[in-house]
Motif scaffolding. Structure first.
Motif, PDB file in Angstrom:
ATOM      1  N   MET A  71       0.836  -1.189   0.000  1.00 38.34           N
ATOM      2  CA  MET A  71       0.000   0.000   0.000  1.00 38.34           C
ATOM      3  C   MET A  71       0.881   1.252   0.000  1.00 38.34           C
ATOM      4  N   LYS A  72       0.622   2.156  -0.928  1.00 40.95           N
ATOM      5  CA  LYS A  72       1.487   3.323  -1.064  1.00 40.95           C
ATOM      6  C   LYS A  72       0.780   4.579  -0.590  1.00 40.95           C
ATOM      7  N   LYS A  73       1.539   5.382   0.117  1.00 42.43           N
ATOM      8  CA  LYS A  73       0.980   6.663   0.568  1.00 42.43           C
ATOM      9  C   LYS A  73       1.940   7.767   0.132  1.00 42.43           C
ATOM     10  N   THR A 104       4.078  11.059   0.803  1.00 44.95           N
ATOM     11  CA  THR A 104       4.701  11.773   1.925  1.00 44.95           C
ATOM     12  C   THR A 104       5.191  13.132   1.435  1.00 44.95           C
ATOM     13  N   ASP A 115      -2.915  12.001   7.109  1.00 43.40           N
ATOM     14  CA  ASP A 115      -2.420  11.695   8.453  1.00 43.40           C
ATOM     15  C   ASP A 115      -1.424  12.770   8.841  1.00 43.40           C
ATOM     16  N   ARG A 151      -5.953  11.912  11.900  1.00 48.04           N
ATOM     17  CA  ARG A 151      -6.289  11.445  10.547  1.00 48.04           C
ATOM     18  C   ARG A 151      -7.497  12.259  10.102  1.00 48.04           C
ATOM     19  N   PRO A 172       6.440   2.751   0.207  1.00 47.86           N
ATOM     20  CA  PRO A 172       5.305   2.590   1.114  1.00 47.86           C
ATOM     21  C   PRO A 172       5.714   2.809   2.573  1.00 47.86           C
ATOM     22  N   LEU A 173       4.791   3.329   3.329  1.00 48.35           N
ATOM     23  CA  LEU A 173       5.051   3.519   4.762  1.00 48.35           C
ATOM     24  C   LEU A 173       4.197   2.521   5.540  1.00 48.35           C
ATOM     25  N   ILE A 174       4.526   2.324   6.800  1.00 49.16           N
ATOM     26  CA  ILE A 174       3.673   1.462   7.623  1.00 49.16           C
ATOM     27  C   ILE A 174       2.372   2.202   7.892  1.00 49.16           C
ATOM     28  N   SER A 175       1.325   1.477   8.194  1.00 49.17           N
ATOM     29  CA  SER A 175       0.021   2.108   8.366  1.00 49.17           C
ATOM     30  C   SER A 175       0.007   2.953   9.632  1.00 49.17           C
ATOM     31  N   MET A 176      -0.971   3.824   9.704  1.00 50.94           N
ATOM     32  CA  MET A 176      -1.071   4.726  10.870  1.00 50.94           C
ATOM     33  C   MET A 176      -1.239   3.909  12.145  1.00 50.94           C
TER      34      MET A 176
END
Lengths: 146, 514
Positions: free
Chosen positions: A1-3, A5, A78, A86, B489-493
């Motif tokens: 899963m990509k977010k 930043t 976030d 969030r 990708p980062l770790i989830s919140m």
């Protein structure tokens, strides 16, 4: 899963801002309080501590914790340093999106984005300018379709 | 064809130009300062008369140029003498239309027509006109016909007088009444003379002394002021809500109420943001609930009505709600605070509850002669603190979030009221999950739901499980779409926040089962 930043240069920009503000504050304090050595030293120490806190702790944490992504028709953000937040904004309720570029952002190719929803707004600081434009266009296109 | 507003509007216009009276006042003041006599002042009286004439002329011109026209497409307004301004509000954009007949407009046959849309500020209606009663009623009924459907049988609800009384009691606050009495007593001297003001104060003092029954008179005076303040507020609310009727058409909710000032509201059903089922501590104990509607333009201004069902037991309320607004159905709590969260709820009221008696004891020790008075004030100050504590305790046992399809039910407390808000998903403007450093260790968070509104409207639900909260609002990371760039990708919140992520359990909400 990509977010998504914030870019590293955003942190660099904030740290430069912290340096400039600290330098200005120290200069003014020296100008005003040089006749009161105790208060002068105390205020300089306080400013130094604050500077170190913002430079080494606050801004790095702010950047690390700041991510955003799209999910199920929502723009999810976030953020937060001590308090984690969030923020979820339904894309259908977004009214308009504005981008903001201050003079110090120009050399870094950064821009801030303000997403205005009904009764609330969301601030995304220091994105790449191209990404900010993408976000603005995406919201505008979605609004037209809606 | 364009029409003019009611001639009484002239008085409103005059009010706008009253600042011009500064010139006659300044002239009189300067004449007196320069040692001038009455005859000198009278010689220049024509200037004052001229200014008054100018005020009336400007007001008349403004009224003359203010015209309106209602057509099926919308309401158009033209105003301005030199700079003509035209305004057109399409019918489809009008959310709330209201008619107000205050007692002072009744003798002249005037009615205030107000129209509100999503545009404009959150404090005032977009359009407010005083029209002849016949014209205003015609516009109101034309809008009613536009939204009506001949195949839909209208539904009507007349609450009992007892329920109206309960609602008035719920809405009454001592503060407004105390403010009124304080202003009344302080202004009596300047309006009717000092002797009259002294007489009122003296009577009040004698009355409090006579019925003090051993309690310090100052305490009794404060108590009576609060009681009379509350009674004043109660009577005002009772008058406002008398003859309360709700009618449901296919696309419209019509609400009428009031005896001295009659109010009628027409709200578009598809523009209702949410309904709020409220309870105070007393109504909680009595098992009564009141339903309020949140829509643009409804309950916006001071003295406006905002209720829909005055006060009812839960079963009756559900019946009436299903009868009037079946689109808004409540659902049971699915996400709720854990047992350990009780301190998060009671901390705010607990601090003053403990500090006030302690401060009282210290003051009584330092000033023994004031001990009786101090203790009585402490007792009075403890009442709202304990009240608040009780509300928060009730909130702890009832707060949470429920979901049925796309309708959320938010249960929380705000001030001394317990709220059950039924909010459709499309009316949510923003959701914020806020986690303090302490809550991070317990993977809890406070949820703020911002609903669509002209003003910032926030619903605060305390100390919920962060995973459950994300799940119920559908804002967890599963299936997230990367929006821009191609970043790591980062770790989830949840993983990031939780110090022991492997303890995170998977949670399947029951509305997704099967």
């Amino acid at each position: 899963m990509k977010k998504n930043t914030l870019p590293r240069r955003a942190l660099f920009l904030w740290q430069i801002r912290a340096c400039v503000v600290t330098f200005l504050a120290a200069f003014l304090l020296t100008l005003l309080l040089s006749d009161f050595p105790f208060w002068h030293r105390l205020s300089l120490i306080l400013i130094g501590v604050l500077f170190l806190f913002f430079f080494c702790v606050y801004y790095p944490l702010k950047r690390i914790k700041f991510t955003f992504f799209l999910h199920d028709g929502n723009l999810i953000l976030d953020c937060g340093v001590f308090y984690n937040r969030r923020r979820v904004v339904p894309l259908d309720n977004i009214q308009y999106v504005t981008t903001l570029r201050t003079p110090d952002m120009l050399p870094f190719g950064l821009a801030s984005v303000m997403v205005h929803s009904v009764g609330t707004s969301l601030y995304l600081p220091c994105l790449f300018f191209a990404d900010a434009q993408n976000l603005q266009e995406y919201c505008a296109r979605r609004k037209k379709r809606g | 064809m364009e029409h003019r507003t009611h001639p009484i509007t002239l008085l409103q216009m005059v009010w706008r130009f009253l600042f011009l009276l500064i010139f006659p006042v300044a002239r009189g003041f300067l004449t007196a300062l320069s040692g001038g006599t009455v005859s000198i002042w009278l010689d220049g009286a024509w200037k004052d008369i001229l200014i008054i004439a100018v005020i009336f002329l400007l007001a008349f011109l403004q009224w003359w140029c203010l015209r309106y026209h209602w057509e099926p497409a919308g309401l158009s307004i033209r105003k301005g003498v030199l700079f003509c301004r035209r305004m057109f509000i399409p019918t489809s954009k009008i959310i709330t239309m209201s008619l107000t007949r205050p007692f002072y407009l009744k003798p002249v046959g005037g009615v205030q027509l107000r129209v509100d849309t999503w545009a404009g500020t959150g404090n005032n209606m977009d359009i407010s006109l005083i029209l002849p009663k016949k014209a205003a009623s015609a516009i109101f009924s034309k809008r009613e016909n536009t939204l009506a459907d001949p195949d839909f049988t209208p539904r009507e609800y007349h609450p009992k007088g007892l329920y109206i009384t309960c609602l008035s009691a719920i809405l009454s606050s001592s503060f407004a009444g105390v403010l009124f009495f304080a202003t009344f007593i302080s202004q009596t001297g300047s309006l009717l003379g000092q002797e009259f003001a002294d007489r009122i104060t003296g009577t009040f003092e004698r009355l409090t002394r006579a019925i003090a029954w051993g309690i310090p008179p100052a305490t009794v005076a404060v108590a009576y002021l609060i009681i009379f303040g509350w009674l004043y507020s109660f009577i005002r609310n009772l008058i406002r809500h008398k003859n309360f009727v709700v009618r449901r058409h296919k696309q419209e909710l019509l609400i009428d109420s009031g005896i001295i000032t009659n109010r009628s509201y027409s709200i578009r059903l598809d523009e209702i943001n949410y309904i709020d089922i409220r309870q105070s501590l007393v109504t909680k104990l009595l098992g009564l609930y009141s339903v309020f509607v949140n829509a643009v333009g409804y309950g916006k201004e001071k003295d406006d009505i905002s209720a829909m069902i005055p006060a009812n037991s839960w079963d009756r309320l559900q019946r009436h709600l299903h009868f009037l607004l079946p689109e808004f159905t409540t659902s049971p709590r699915q996400v709720k605070p854990n047992g350990g969260a009780i301190f998060r709820f009671i901390l705010d009221p607990l601090v003053p509850t403990l500090l006030i008696p302690a401060a009282g004891a210290v003051i009584a020790m330092l000033f023994p002669s004031w001990a009786d008075f101090t203790y009585s004030i402490v007792c009075m100050a403890m009442i709202p603190c304990l009240w608040f504590l009780a509300v928060r305790l009730l909130d702890f046992f009832s707060s949470g979030i429920g979901r049925q399809g796309n309708i959320f039910t938010l249960r929380y407390s705000s001030g001394n009221q317990l709220h059950t808000v039924v909010l459709p998903q499309e009316r949510i403007s923003q959701i914020v999950l806020r986690q303090s450093p302490i809550q991070a260790f317990d993977r809890r968070c406070d949820v703020f739901v911002y609903s669509m509104s002209e003003k910032r409207t926030r619903h605060h639900i305390r100390n919920l499980d962060v995973v459950q909260a994300m799940e119920i609002f559908g804002c967890n990371e599963t299936g997230a779409i990367p929006f821009i760039g191609n970043q790591k990708p980062l770790i989830s919140m949840t993983e990031y926040l939780h110090p022991f992520p492997h303890y995170l359990r998977s949670w399947k909400p029951f509305w997704k089962k099967g």
